[in-house]
Motif scaffolding. Structure first.
Motif: not given
Ligand code: FE
Ligand code: AMP
Ligand code: FE
Ligand code: ZN
Length: 291
Positions: A190-192, A39-41, A247-249, A75-77, A7-9, A64-66
């Motif tokens: 994300a990755h807290p 994707d970021h933002d 994974s945060d690929y 802090v990524h959400m 759930l994270h690429t 999305m990764e806000l």
């Molecule tokens: Fe991140």
């Protein structure tokens, strides 16, 4: 049987090295059942990724990764299944991307005092409209031969203590959770266990985020050390949050491999049931996901 759920690429719409189409193909080749594009933002990759996933055995979860920020800590959400047309979220992400551009330019300005690096070098490493970040500056430094790869750039020139670092605007995590929820989305921290969030998210802050609608914690992620994972599992139990793994690929931009951490089908089912702003696309998810 549903294949592994990641759930994270990232794609080239932010700091991944593959186009959304290439990313979807890589997810299929890796044998994933479900992949989220985060994707970021930016949601600029959703359309292309959707087209690539249609008619395949892969389910794509739009996300999305806000970027958010608290007390100088980033802090990524993660956000899933929100309405990409939501006016407030569209405006806020546009502001973040614009401020990221100014910030990257300011960093390049600083770096250029000591290294032959131009803003054009950085632009040459991005696709038009991309969410620009330090990874693109890293790629430009690699192209100039100053560092062998992104990781080396992050450990030296681009490190926040490296002398060239500049922060960029981002809303507070609480505002991020509210924006995502108001757009019908499902927020997952994300990755807290990575240093930034861990430093600033006290139980009191966590309570505020949960009350505002935080839904889960990304516990199984390579940036969360084992001890942090233990603490995060306890936090998830305490606050009634779901636990994800991803994974945060970033393509070749990071060593992270598709499917290296995965999310349980029951958790995906809960996220899908909670999302109100958009739908998974590609291969339909069997309901119920868990017998
Ligand atoms: Fe991140
Ligand atoms: P920025 O948001 O511009 O400050 O850059 C942070 C981004 O760089 C994160 O989203 C990561 O994906 C990426 N990043 C952080 N550390 C590394 C690393 N060591 N190698 C490659 N990418 C990294
Ligand atoms: Fe990234
Ligand atoms: Zn990420």
């Amino acid at each position: 049987m549903l294949g592994p759920i990641d759930l994270h690429t990232h794609s080239s719409v932010s700091d991944g090295t593959e186009t959304p189409t290439q990313l979807v193909r890589a997810a299929i080749a890796a044998g994933l059942g479900v992949v989220a594009l985060t994707d970021h933002d930016s949601t600029a990759g959703w359309y292309e990724a959707t087209a690539a996933a249609e008619g395949t055995a892969l389910t794509l979860v739009p996300g999305m990764e806000l970027s958010t920020q608290l007390d100088y800590a980033s802090v990524h959400m993660l956000a899933y299944l929100f309405d990409p047309g939501n006016a407030d979220l569209v405006a806020e992400t546009a502001r973040i991307r614009s401020e990221r551009l100014n910030r990257a330019e300011a960093m390049v300005q600083r770096i250029s005092a000591d290294y032959a690096l131009t803003w054009d070098d950085v632009l040459a490493q991005t696709v038009p409209g991309a969410t620009v970040g330090r990874p693109h500056i890293a790629d430009a430094l690699v192209a100039r031969g100053y560092v062998p790869n992104r990781s080396a750039a992050f450990e030296s020139i681009l490190h926040w203590r490296g002398g060239y670092y500049r922060p960029h605007y981002a809303p507070e995590p609480l505002e991020g959770v509210r924006l995502i929820r108001a757009a019908g989305g499902v927020p997952v921290l994300a990755h807290p266990g990575a240093r930034g969030p861990e430093r600033v998210l006290s139980d009191k802050r966590m309570r505020e985020l949960v009350d505002a609608g935080l839904f889960g914690l990304e516990v199984r992620h390579r940036d969360n050390p084992p001890a942090a994972r233990e603490r995060l599992l306890a936090t998830a139990r305490k606050f009634g949050l779901v636990v994800t793994g991803s994974s945060d690929y970033h393509g070749t931009g990071k060593p992270n491999l598709l499917g290296e951490n995965t999310t349980d089908a029951a958790v995906l089912e809960a996220i899908v049931a909670e999302g109100r702003g958009s739908q998974p696309v590609g291969a339909p998810l069997e309901r119920p996901l868990v017998e």
